[in-house]
Design a protein around this motif. Structure first.
Motif, PDB file in Angstrom:
ATOM      1  N   CYS A   1      28.815   9.043  13.137  1.00 23.12           N
ATOM      2  CA  CYS A   1      29.771   9.412  12.165  1.00 23.12           C
ATOM      3  C   CYS A   1      29.617  11.020  11.947  1.00 23.12           C
ATOM      4  CB  CYS A   1      29.772   8.375  11.018  1.00 23.12           C
ATOM      5  SG  CYS A   1      30.225   6.771  11.132  1.00 23.12           S
ATOM      6  N   CYS A   2      30.539  11.801  12.156  1.00 22.10           N
ATOM      7  CA  CYS A   2      30.604  13.177  11.627  1.00 22.10           C
ATOM      8  C   CYS A   2      31.543  13.376  10.421  1.00 22.10           C
ATOM      9  CB  CYS A   2      30.897  14.239  12.949  1.00 22.10           C
ATOM     10  SG  CYS A   2      29.391  13.923  13.969  1.00 22.10           S
ATOM     11  N   TYR A   3      31.023  14.019   9.349  1.00 24.98           N
ATOM     12  CA  TYR A   3      31.733  14.311   8.360  1.00 24.98           C
ATOM     13  C   TYR A   3      31.887  15.805   8.153  1.00 24.98           C
ATOM     14  CZ  TYR A   3      30.561   9.487   7.135  1.00 24.98           C
ATOM     15  OH  TYR A   3      30.409   8.095   7.158  1.00 24.98           O
ATOM     16  N   ARG A   4      33.024  16.143   7.480  1.00 31.86           N
ATOM     17  CA  ARG A   4      33.095  17.505   7.131  1.00 31.86           C
ATOM     18  C   ARG A   4      33.665  17.574   5.645  1.00 31.86           C
ATOM     19  NH1 ARG A   4      33.329  22.260   9.305  1.00 31.86           N
ATOM     20  NH2 ARG A   4      33.257  21.523  11.509  1.00 31.86           N
TER      21      ARG A   4
ATOM     22  N   ARG B   1      31.832   8.038  17.230  1.00 38.21           N
ATOM     23  CA  ARG B   1      31.540   7.924  18.361  1.00 38.21           C
ATOM     24  C   ARG B   1      30.560   6.946  18.682  1.00 38.21           C
ATOM     25  NH1 ARG B   1      31.559  13.994  19.378  1.00 38.21           N
ATOM     26  NH2 ARG B   1      33.607  14.388  20.122  1.00 38.21           N
ATOM     27  N   LEU B   2      30.653   5.972  19.561  1.00 41.23           N
ATOM     28  CA  LEU B   2      29.734   4.913  19.857  1.00 41.23           C
ATOM     29  C   LEU B   2      29.639   5.038  21.412  1.00 41.23           C
ATOM     30  CD1 LEU B   2      28.219   2.535  19.090  1.00 41.23           C
ATOM     31  CD2 LEU B   2      30.189   1.152  19.831  1.00 41.23           C
ATOM     32  N   GLU B   3      28.329   5.710  21.446  1.00 42.38           N
ATOM     33  CA  GLU B   3      27.784   5.914  22.791  1.00 42.38           C
ATOM     34  C   GLU B   3      26.812   4.512  23.079  1.00 42.38           C
ATOM     35  OE1 GLU B   3      27.329   9.924  23.551  1.00 42.38           O
ATOM     36  OE2 GLU B   3      29.461  10.327  23.470  1.00 42.38           O
TER      37      GLU B   3
ATOM     38  N   ARG C   1      29.177  20.509   7.763  1.00 36.90           N
ATOM     39  CA  ARG C   1      29.503  19.268   8.692  1.00 36.90           C
ATOM     40  C   ARG C   1      27.969  18.398   8.850  1.00 36.90           C
ATOM     41  NH1 ARG C   1      29.622  18.397  14.714  1.00 36.90           N
ATOM     42  NH2 ARG C   1      31.375  16.864  14.794  1.00 36.90           N
ATOM     43  N   LEU C   2      28.033  17.208   8.455  1.00 34.82           N
ATOM     44  CA  LEU C   2      27.242  16.348   8.759  1.00 34.82           C
ATOM     45  C   LEU C   2      27.508  15.335   9.756  1.00 34.82           C
ATOM     46  CD1 LEU C   2      26.375  15.842   5.075  1.00 34.82           C
ATOM     47  CD2 LEU C   2      24.785  16.979   6.348  1.00 34.82           C
ATOM     48  N   CYS C   3      26.348  14.945  10.323  1.00 39.87           N
ATOM     49  CA  CYS C   3      26.616  13.542  11.315  1.00 39.87           C
ATOM     50  C   CYS C   3      25.318  12.543  11.153  1.00 39.87           C
ATOM     51  CB  CYS C   3      26.437  13.958  12.831  1.00 39.87           C
ATOM     52  SG  CYS C   3      27.658  15.109  13.037  1.00 39.87           S
ATOM     53  N   ARG C   4      25.666  11.367  11.006  1.00 37.09           N
ATOM     54  CA  ARG C   4      24.792  10.266  10.556  1.00 37.09           C
ATOM     55  C   ARG C   4      24.750   9.554  11.842  1.00 37.09           C
ATOM     56  NH1 ARG C   4      27.234   6.738   6.572  1.00 37.09           N
ATOM     57  NH2 ARG C   4      28.288   5.886   8.755  1.00 37.09           N
ATOM     58  N   GLU C   5      23.657   9.214  12.427  1.00 37.57           N
ATOM     59  CA  GLU C   5      23.590   8.051  13.542  1.00 37.57           C
ATOM     60  C   GLU C   5      22.796   6.967  12.885  1.00 37.57           C
ATOM     61  OE1 GLU C   5      23.221  11.159  17.382  1.00 37.57           O
ATOM     62  OE2 GLU C   5      21.522  10.806  16.095  1.00 37.57           O
ATOM     63  N   ILE C   6      23.127   5.850  13.528  1.00 42.49           N
ATOM     64  CA  ILE C   6      22.217   4.355  13.049  1.00 42.49           C
ATOM     65  C   ILE C   6      21.736   3.925  14.258  1.00 42.49           C
ATOM     66  CG2 ILE C   6      22.824   2.183  12.170  1.00 42.49           C
ATOM     67  CD1 ILE C   6      25.309   3.509  10.746  1.00 42.49           C
ATOM     68  N   LEU C   7      20.513   3.828  14.278  1.00 42.70           N
ATOM     69  CA  LEU C   7      19.719   3.330  15.389  1.00 42.70           C
ATOM     70  C   LEU C   7      18.926   2.000  15.082  1.00 42.70           C
ATOM     71  CD1 LEU C   7      19.338   6.534  15.263  1.00 42.70           C
ATOM     72  CD2 LEU C   7      18.841   6.302  17.518  1.00 42.70           C
ATOM     73  N   LEU C   8      19.131   0.995  15.976  1.00 45.80           N
ATOM     74  CA  LEU C   8      18.110  -0.035  15.961  1.00 45.80           C
ATOM     75  C   LEU C   8      16.792  -0.072  16.932  1.00 45.80           C
ATOM     76  CD1 LEU C   8      19.935  -3.379  15.496  1.00 45.80           C
ATOM     77  CD2 LEU C   8      18.678  -2.113  13.799  1.00 45.80           C
ATOM     78  N   VAL C   9      15.606   0.065  16.666  1.00 47.29           N
ATOM     79  CA  VAL C   9      14.611   0.112  17.410  1.00 47.29           C
ATOM     80  C   VAL C   9      14.241  -0.861  18.448  1.00 47.29           C
ATOM     81  CG1 VAL C   9      12.050   0.846  17.507  1.00 47.29           C
ATOM     82  CG2 VAL C   9      13.469   1.394  15.773  1.00 47.29           C
ATOM     83  N   PRO C  10      14.465  -0.868  19.638  1.00 48.88           N
ATOM     84  CA  PRO C  10      14.565  -1.842  20.550  1.00 48.88           C
ATOM     85  C   PRO C  10      13.170  -2.549  20.500  1.00 48.88           C
ATOM     86  CG  PRO C  10      15.231   0.190  21.715  1.00 48.88           C
ATOM     87  CD  PRO C  10      14.871   0.584  19.989  1.00 48.88           C
ATOM     88  N   GLY C  11      13.452  -3.953  20.616  1.00 51.22           N
ATOM     89  CA  GLY C  11      11.972  -4.790  20.315  1.00 51.22           C
ATOM     90  C   GLY C  11      11.386  -4.822  19.166  1.00 51.22           C
ATOM     91  N   GLN C  12      11.947  -4.224  17.884  1.00 49.80           N
ATOM     92  CA  GLN C  12      11.485  -4.172  16.535  1.00 49.80           C
ATOM     93  C   GLN C  12      12.639  -4.678  15.667  1.00 49.80           C
ATOM     94  OE1 GLN C  12       8.840  -1.038  15.627  1.00 49.80           O
ATOM     95  NE2 GLN C  12       8.502  -0.556  17.868  1.00 49.80           N
ATOM     96  N   SER C  13      12.087  -5.150  14.507  1.00 49.89           N
ATOM     97  CA  SER C  13      13.278  -5.403  13.394  1.00 49.89           C
ATOM     98  C   SER C  13      13.248  -4.043  12.425  1.00 49.89           C
ATOM     99  CB  SER C  13      12.657  -6.592  12.711  1.00 49.89           C
ATOM    100  OG  SER C  13      12.929  -7.611  13.494  1.00 49.89           O
TER     101      SER C  13
ATOM    102  N   LEU D   1      15.223  -0.315  11.535  1.00 46.46           N
ATOM    103  CA  LEU D   1      16.280   0.350  11.323  1.00 46.46           C
ATOM    104  C   LEU D   1      16.084   1.760  11.225  1.00 46.46           C
ATOM    105  CD1 LEU D   1      19.733   0.865  11.174  1.00 46.46           C
ATOM    106  CD2 LEU D   1      19.064   0.495   8.553  1.00 46.46           C
ATOM    107  N   ALA D   2      16.785   3.038  11.870  1.00 43.63           N
ATOM    108  CA  ALA D   2      16.635   4.033  11.663  1.00 43.63           C
ATOM    109  C   ALA D   2      18.166   4.922  11.381  1.00 43.63           C
ATOM    110  CB  ALA D   2      15.931   5.050  12.912  1.00 43.63           C
ATOM    111  N   VAL D   3      18.135   5.513  10.292  1.00 42.47           N
ATOM    112  CA  VAL D   3      19.418   6.216   9.942  1.00 42.47           C
ATOM    113  C   VAL D   3      19.006   7.621   9.922  1.00 42.47           C
ATOM    114  CG1 VAL D   3      21.232   6.748   8.053  1.00 42.47           C
ATOM    115  CG2 VAL D   3      20.280   4.498   8.444  1.00 42.47           C
ATOM    116  N   ARG D   4      19.807   8.630  10.955  1.00 42.79           N
ATOM    117  CA  ARG D   4      19.390   9.965  10.953  1.00 42.79           C
ATOM    118  C   ARG D   4      20.584  10.677  10.878  1.00 42.79           C
ATOM    119  NH1 ARG D   4      17.048  11.279  17.008  1.00 42.79           N
ATOM    120  NH2 ARG D   4      19.334  10.430  17.440  1.00 42.79           N
ATOM    121  N   TRP D   5      20.190  11.815  10.061  1.00 41.58           N
ATOM    122  CA  TRP D   5      21.288  12.770   9.518  1.00 41.58           C
ATOM    123  C   TRP D   5      21.001  14.083  10.324  1.00 41.58           C
ATOM    124  CZ3 TRP D   5      25.672  11.869   6.803  1.00 41.58           C
ATOM    125  CH2 TRP D   5      25.761  10.853   5.894  1.00 41.58           C
TER     126      TRP D   5
END
Length: 129
Positions: free
Chosen positions: A103-106, A96-98, A111-123, A125-129
């Motif tokens: 990405c959700c894996y089974r 899903r891209l909102e 069941r695990l979900c990973r989210e990839i985020l860029l912090v606005p205004g900063q260089s 990256l956050a990867v959240r499981w």
């Protein structure tokens, strides 16, 4: 924009490798890949930063796996000549891209979900499981 792909769409690797996403942080930095999180272009990467000397991919990808029951299950997918390996896309249930990609894996009952985020205004990256 919002996009959602189910397991059937993710399992159609030929089409899934042509579906791409991109995140930007407002500084010219970005993260991008395909919905399988399998980089297929030289500019794909989890953290590409804009410097006075041009853009540079600082983090191309992560090799992710789940270990349990004495077994290791690769969640990553990489493209090699004539093949994909490892086969993490086999476990990909949804993409899903909102505001950011999720990405959700089974794997069995897990069941695990990973989210990839860029912090606005900063260089950053956050990867959240």
């Amino acid at each position: 924009m919002r996009f959602s792909f189910d397991k059937a769409a993710c399992q159609n690797t030929r089409r899934a490798l042509r579906k791409e996403w991109l995140l930007a942080n407002g500084l010219g930095d970005y993260a991008s890949s395909t919905i399988l999180c399998c980089n297929t272009r030289k500019y794909h990467g989890l953290l590409t930063v804009n410097t006075p000397y041009g853009r540079h991919v600082l983090l191309s990808a992560l090799e992710e796996s789940l270990v349990g029951g004495g077994k290791e299950f690769a969640l990553s997918t990489r493209q090699h000549p004539d093949t994909l390996y490892p086969h993490g896309h086999d476990y990909l249930e949804t993409f899903r891209l909102e505001q950011w990609p999720r990405c959700c894996y089974r794997v069995g009952d897990v069941r695990l979900c990973r989210e990839i985020l860029l912090v606005p205004g900063q260089s950053r990256l956050a990867v959240r499981w």
